[in-house]
Motif scaffolding. Structure first.
Motif: not given
Length: 432
Positions: A33-45
């Motif tokens: 779950g954290e990995s997906l959160s990180l991916l989402g955060a990086q896409i949003s940046t």
């Protein structure tokens, strides 16, 4: 710290797998779950600045404000977040953050459909997501010792750092590619989906991993300790513990110089060296590859050395990498110096970060870990804007090349000054 909170001594169907890799199933679920959160955060940046430029025609000032918003929340809310997390269920904080981030990001396409999206709304969304990132990151670092035994913390943190490095490499590439296919204000919806999937992963955990730790220190007898007292307790432990103070100081000092190099790197490549902008993109990607390798090979260092020594290894790699980058000015093959230097810089970062986080987790009593993590992150992250301003100011007064050299020497100086003390750290028992 012994076995993780909530683990039972009875037989477990997954015990054979856990003996092989040392990581319990519940941690792997949270890591997914954290990995997906990180991916989402990086896409949003990537997506949010693209939306500002392509859809809202933002100027340089607005882009600077958007960039600053990424670190303002940790400075403003970091200490309070740590105290709140120590008073609450870490699982609940992480779940709420994923839901709120998904909702905030979804505001962008909704406003775009109604033609009411503007810069003020975008800034508010970015700031709100930044606040959630602060709470989520601190909660996650505090939650890991509840799920993983002390002797497996290094391996758990290296797994997270690997996925963080992968997200930092894949997320911007994915975001940039998708933005060329369709309007970024609508493509950003993908980020909301990743946060919702991450929330769903947390729901898989059994109820015993969702509750607040039983060893919280927020009660003395029947009297509850005040919020301010708890906040001061976390700050006091960081200051009074020579080992934790040293760990925080090392991270903050190296960040001052690393932030300066990061801020000037594009100018150094394109103006000082006169290379094409594509070279800048390639060398940044090489640093990402180095970070992946660093996260994968951290356990090789940890098998032979204590985490304090591993911090020194990371500092050495980062410092040597920056020296190689600076040497590109004098080289007939500057691309080689840049590539190898960025590889070393990228490699050293996760080795150092994993060691710093693992040291804090091992040295800190679980009841204080949220506040200590928050205090450490505030100190370390606050040095980033300070370093960017100081080194950029030096470049303005002298030259970009001089500022890069000063940063390289500064990073090596941190190693020479703090390295001997880091080598003495042995994180076998929590600080009392």
């Amino acid at each position: 710290m012994g076995a993780s909170v909530g683990q039972t001594s009875g037989p477990d169907p997954s015990s054979a797998r856990e003996k092989r890799d040392g990581l319990p199933t519940q941690f792997k679920v949270v890591l997914a779950g954290e990995s997906l959160s990180l991916l989402g955060a990086q896409i949003s940046t990537v997506m949010i600045p693209l939306i500002a430029v392509l859809a809202l025609h933002a100027d340089e000032l607005i882009l600077g404000i958007l960039s600053a918003i990424s670190w303002f929340p940790i400075v403003i809310f970091g200490l309070f977040a740590g105290t709140i997390i120590d008073r609450s269920s870490r699982w609940l904080i992480m779940a709420i953050c994923n839901i709120v981030r998904a909702a905030l990001i979804s505001v962008i396409p909704i406003l775009a459909v109604s033609n009411t999206l503007n810069l003020s709304a975008l800034l508010l969304v970015a700031f709100g997501v930044g606040i959630c990132n602060v709470f989520f990151d601190i909660a996650y670092q505090t939650y890991v010792p509840e799920l993983v035994a002390a002797d497996a913390l290094g391996k758990a943190n290296s797994g997270l750092e690997f996925f963080r490095s992968a997200a930092q490499l894949i997320g911007p590439l994915m975001g940039g590619l998708l933005a060329t296919i369709y309007r970024p204000e609508f493509v950003v919806s993908i980020t909301s989906i990743t946060f919702l999937i991450a929330f769903s992963a947390l729901l898989v955990l059994p109820s015993r991993f969702r509750v607040r730790p039983v060893n919280s220190d927020s009660m003395i007898g029947h009297k509850r300790i005040s919020f301010i007292t708890e906040l001061r307790t976390g700050l006091s432990l960081v200051w009074k513990s020579s080992q934790i103070r040293l760990v925080v100081l090392a991270g903050a000092m190296v960040n001052i110089f690393a932030a300066g190099v990061s801020a000037l790197f594009v100018l150094f490549v394109t103006r000082s060296l006169g290379l094409d902008s594509s070279v800048f993109g390639i060398t940044v990607a090489v640093a990402g590859i180095g970070a992946l390798v660093g996260a994968l090979t951290f356990r090789c260092w940890a098998n032979f050395f204590h985490e304090g020594t591993c911090v020194a290894v990371g500092l050495l790699s980062t410092g040597l990498g920056t020296v190689l980058v600076a040497l590109a000015v004098f080289s007939n093959r500057p691309m080689v110096c840049l590539t190898v230097g960025q590889l070393f810089v990228g490699y050293g970062s996760p080795v150092m970060n994993i060691s710093l986080v693992t040291l804090r987790q091992r040295l800190t009593p679980l009841a204080l870990l949220g506040r200590v993590n928050a205090s450490a992150r505030v100190a370390i992250m606050s040095s980033l804007p300070l370093g960017a301003l100081l080194v950029s100011g030096l470049a303005e007064a002298t030259s970009t090349t001089t500022a890069i050299w000063v940063s390289a020497v500064g990073e090596l100086a941190v190693l020479l000054i703090l390295g001997p003390f880091l080598l003495r750290i042995k994180a076998n028992e929590p600080t009392s």
